[in-house]
Write a protein that holds these residues in place. Structure first.
Motif, PDB file in Angstrom:
ATOM      1  N   GLY A   1      -0.837  -1.820 -13.544  1.00 15.16           N
ATOM      2  CA  GLY A   1       0.195  -2.797 -13.870  1.00 15.16           C
ATOM      3  C   GLY A   1       1.572  -2.392 -13.390  1.00 15.16           C
ATOM      4  N   LEU A   2       1.750  -1.136 -13.017  1.00 19.60           N
ATOM      5  CA  LEU A   2       3.054  -0.634 -12.573  1.00 19.60           C
ATOM      6  C   LEU A   2       3.170  -0.489 -11.062  1.00 19.60           C
ATOM      7  CD1 LEU A   2       3.638   2.067 -15.331  1.00 19.60           C
ATOM      8  CD2 LEU A   2       4.806  -0.129 -15.077  1.00 19.60           C
ATOM      9  N   ILE A   3       2.195  -1.010 -10.298  1.00 18.10           N
ATOM     10  CA  ILE A   3       2.318  -0.938  -8.838  1.00 18.10           C
ATOM     11  C   ILE A   3       2.770  -2.284  -8.292  1.00 18.10           C
ATOM     12  CG2 ILE A   3       0.665   0.946  -8.602  1.00 18.10           C
ATOM     13  CD1 ILE A   3      -1.386  -1.084  -7.599  1.00 18.10           C
ATOM     14  N   CYS A   4       3.377  -2.253  -7.124  1.00 13.74           N
ATOM     15  CA  CYS A   4       3.934  -3.458  -6.512  1.00 13.74           C
ATOM     16  C   CYS A   4       2.826  -4.337  -5.924  1.00 13.74           C
ATOM     17  CB  CYS A   4       4.955  -3.083  -5.444  1.00 13.74           C
ATOM     18  SG  CYS A   4       4.257  -2.289  -3.986  1.00 13.74           S
ATOM     19  N   ASP A   5       3.189  -5.541  -5.566  1.00 10.85           N
ATOM     20  CA  ASP A   5       2.224  -6.506  -5.034  1.00 10.85           C
ATOM     21  C   ASP A   5       1.589  -6.038  -3.725  1.00 10.85           C
ATOM     22  OD1 ASP A   5       2.736  -8.146  -7.188  1.00 10.85           O
ATOM     23  OD2 ASP A   5       4.191  -9.396  -6.109  1.00 10.85           O
ATOM     24  N   THR A   6       2.353  -5.355  -2.887  1.00 10.20           N
ATOM     25  CA  THR A   6       1.818  -4.855  -1.620  1.00 10.20           C
ATOM     26  C   THR A   6       0.693  -3.855  -1.872  1.00 10.20           C
ATOM     27  OG1 THR A   6       4.010  -5.109  -0.640  1.00 10.20           O
ATOM     28  CG2 THR A   6       2.431  -3.744   0.559  1.00 10.20           C
ATOM     29  N   GLU A   7       0.904  -2.966  -2.830  1.00  7.93           N
ATOM     30  CA  GLU A   7      -0.133  -1.980  -3.163  1.00  7.93           C
ATOM     31  C   GLU A   7      -1.337  -2.651  -3.820  1.00  7.93           C
ATOM     32  OE1 GLU A   7       0.012   1.886  -2.705  1.00  7.93           O
ATOM     33  OE2 GLU A   7       0.771   0.583  -1.138  1.00  7.93           O
ATOM     34  N   ARG A   8      -1.099  -3.658  -4.647  1.00 10.78           N
ATOM     35  CA  ARG A   8      -2.219  -4.382  -5.272  1.00 10.78           C
ATOM     36  C   ARG A   8      -3.102  -5.048  -4.221  1.00 10.78           C
ATOM     37  NH1 ARG A   8      -1.297  -6.407 -11.023  1.00 10.78           N
ATOM     38  NH2 ARG A   8       0.442  -5.133 -11.689  1.00 10.78           N
ATOM     39  N   ALA A   9      -2.468  -5.539  -3.163  1.00  6.40           N
ATOM     40  CA  ALA A   9      -3.239  -6.180  -2.094  1.00  6.40           C
ATOM     41  C   ALA A   9      -4.006  -5.140  -1.269  1.00  6.40           C
ATOM     42  CB  ALA A   9      -2.306  -6.977  -1.188  1.00  6.40           C
ATOM     43  N   ARG A  10      -3.514  -3.912  -1.245  1.00  2.21           N
ATOM     44  CA  ARG A  10      -4.106  -2.860  -0.416  1.00  2.21           C
ATOM     45  C   ARG A  10      -5.218  -2.098  -1.129  1.00  2.21           C
ATOM     46  NH1 ARG A  10      -3.407   2.457   0.808  1.00  2.21           N
ATOM     47  NH2 ARG A  10      -1.826   2.830  -0.780  1.00  2.21           N
ATOM     48  N   ILE A  11      -5.050  -1.819  -2.426  1.00  2.42           N
ATOM     49  CA  ILE A  11      -6.036  -1.009  -3.139  1.00  2.42           C
ATOM     50  C   ILE A  11      -6.492  -1.694  -4.422  1.00  2.42           C
ATOM     51  CG2 ILE A  11      -5.231   1.204  -2.241  1.00  2.42           C
ATOM     52  CD1 ILE A  11      -3.708   1.661  -4.796  1.00  2.42           C
ATOM     53  N   THR A  12      -7.688  -1.365  -4.845  1.00  2.00           N
ATOM     54  CA  THR A  12      -8.244  -1.896  -6.097  1.00  2.00           C
ATOM     55  C   THR A  12      -7.963  -0.896  -7.226  1.00  2.00           C
ATOM     56  OG1 THR A  12     -10.382  -0.814  -5.815  1.00  2.00           O
ATOM     57  CG2 THR A  12     -10.110  -3.000  -4.796  1.00  2.00           C
ATOM     58  N   PRO A  13      -8.126  -1.311  -8.477  1.00  2.00           N
ATOM     59  CA  PRO A  13      -7.928  -0.363  -9.578  1.00  2.00           C
ATOM     60  C   PRO A  13      -8.819   0.878  -9.465  1.00  2.00           C
ATOM     61  CG  PRO A  13      -7.993  -2.592 -10.444  1.00  2.00           C
ATOM     62  CD  PRO A  13      -8.339  -2.678  -8.982  1.00  2.00           C
ATOM     63  N   ASP A  14     -10.029   0.712  -8.933  1.00  2.00           N
ATOM     64  CA  ASP A  14     -10.934   1.854  -8.783  1.00  2.00           C
ATOM     65  C   ASP A  14     -10.428   2.870  -7.759  1.00  2.00           C
ATOM     66  OD1 ASP A  14     -12.630   0.720 -10.652  1.00  2.00           O
ATOM     67  OD2 ASP A  14     -13.810  -0.327  -9.124  1.00  2.00           O
ATOM     68  N   GLU A  15      -9.644   2.423  -6.784  1.00  2.00           N
ATOM     69  CA  GLU A  15      -9.130   3.307  -5.736  1.00  2.00           C
ATOM     70  C   GLU A  15      -7.777   3.925  -6.092  1.00  2.00           C
ATOM     71  OE1 GLU A  15     -10.929   0.827  -1.929  1.00  2.00           O
ATOM     72  OE2 GLU A  15      -8.992   0.250  -2.768  1.00  2.00           O
ATOM     73  N   LEU A  16      -7.165   3.462  -7.185  1.00  2.00           N
ATOM     74  CA  LEU A  16      -5.807   3.884  -7.537  1.00  2.00           C
ATOM     75  C   LEU A  16      -5.706   5.389  -7.768  1.00  2.00           C
ATOM     76  CD1 LEU A  16      -2.947   2.788  -8.096  1.00  2.00           C
ATOM     77  CD2 LEU A  16      -3.592   2.618 -10.493  1.00  2.00           C
ATOM     78  N   ALA A  17      -6.617   5.949  -8.551  1.00  2.00           N
ATOM     79  CA  ALA A  17      -6.558   7.384  -8.840  1.00  2.00           C
ATOM     80  C   ALA A  17      -6.749   8.215  -7.575  1.00  2.00           C
ATOM     81  CB  ALA A  17      -7.612   7.755  -9.886  1.00  2.00           C
ATOM     82  N   ASP A  18      -7.652   7.779  -6.692  1.00  2.00           N
ATOM     83  CA  ASP A  18      -7.861   8.511  -5.440  1.00  2.00           C
ATOM     84  C   ASP A  18      -6.594   8.541  -4.595  1.00  2.00           C
ATOM     85  OD1 ASP A  18     -10.496   8.936  -6.143  1.00  2.00           O
ATOM     86  OD2 ASP A  18     -11.243   7.188  -5.028  1.00  2.00           O
ATOM     87  N   GLU A  19      -5.826   7.480  -4.657  1.00  2.00           N
ATOM     88  CA  GLU A  19      -4.623   7.343  -3.839  1.00  2.00           C
ATOM     89  C   GLU A  19      -3.425   8.114  -4.416  1.00  2.00           C
ATOM     90  OE1 GLU A  19      -2.638   5.736  -0.497  1.00  2.00           O
ATOM     91  OE2 GLU A  19      -4.732   5.432  -1.009  1.00  2.00           O
ATOM     92  N   TYR A  20      -3.258   8.076  -5.740  1.00  2.00           N
ATOM     93  CA  TYR A  20      -2.040   8.594  -6.363  1.00  2.00           C
ATOM     94  C   TYR A  20      -2.204   9.843  -7.219  1.00  2.00           C
ATOM     95  CZ  TYR A  20       0.495   4.338  -5.057  1.00  2.00           C
ATOM     96  OH  TYR A  20       1.109   3.332  -4.363  1.00  2.00           O
TER      97      TYR A  20
END
Length: 154
Positions: A79-98
Motif C-alpha cells: 500500500g506504500l508503493i507508487c503506481d509505477t511500482e504497482r504496475a511493475r511488480i506484484t505483492p508476491d514479488e515485493l519482498a524479493d525486490e525491496y
C-alpha cells in the motif's frame, strides 16, 4: 393632509435613520486583509510543524515500509508503493525486490528534483547476523508519500 392617527411606539415623529456623515472604513479592510494573510502564513507553518518537512515524511514512510516488509506485512508495504511500482511488480514479488536480510533502520535522506518533480532518496541500513547492508529507497509525493524504487548500495 392630516396627521397620522393611531398608537405610536415613540412620542416623537419618525426621524431619518442615517443622519450622520459616513465614516471611512479603510482601516477595518486593511486589518481584515492583514489578518487573512497572517492566518494563511500560520497555517502553512502549522502544516510543516505537524506533518513534518518533506524529508521527515519520506523517512517516516520509508521506516514504515521497511518495518512492514521485515515483519512480512506485505499488504501494508504494498500500500506504500507508487503506481509505477504497482504496475511493475506484484505483492508476491515485493519482498524479493525491496527486502534485505536484517533489521531495517532509516539513517537519513536527501532531496532532488527529477523532471521538475520533488524526489527524496532515503538511506536504510539493514543490520543482521550476516553483517550490515544498505539500500536507498526513492520516495515521491503521489497521493501521499510513496516508495517508488530502490537501489542496493552494499
Amino acid at each position: 393632509m392630516s396627521a397620522p392617527q393611531g398608537p405610536f411606539l415613540y412620542d416623537d415623529d419618525p426621524m431619518p435613520l442615517h443622519t450622520g456623515e459616513a465614516r471611512n472604513r479603510n482601516g477595518t479592510l486593511i486589518a481584515l486583509l492583514s489578518a487573512t494573510v497572517l492566518v494563511a502564513v500560520l497555517m502553512v507553518g502549522g502544516m510543516v510543524l505537524f506533518k513534518g518537512s518533506a524529508g521527515d515524511q519520506a523517512e517516516e514512510v520509508a521506516g514504515v515500509f521497511t518495518a512492514a516488509l521485515a515483519a512480512d506485512d506485505i499488504e501494508t508495504a504494498y500500500g506504500l508503493i507508487c503506481d509505477t511500482e504497482r504496475a511493475r511488480i506484484t505483492p508476491d514479488e515485493l519482498a524479493d525486490e525491496y527486502l534485505l536480510p536484517g533489521t531495517p533502520e532509516v539513517t537519513g535522506s536527501r532531496g532532488e528534483r527529477v523532471d521538475g518533480e520533488p524526489v527524496r532518496h532515503v538511506q536504510v541500513r539493514w543490520e543482521g547476523a550476516g553483517g550490515t547492508r544498505t539500500s536507498e529507497l526513492t520516495v515521491v509525493p503521489e497521493g501521499g508519500t510513496k516508495v517508488c524504487g530502490t537501489a542496493a548500495e552494499g
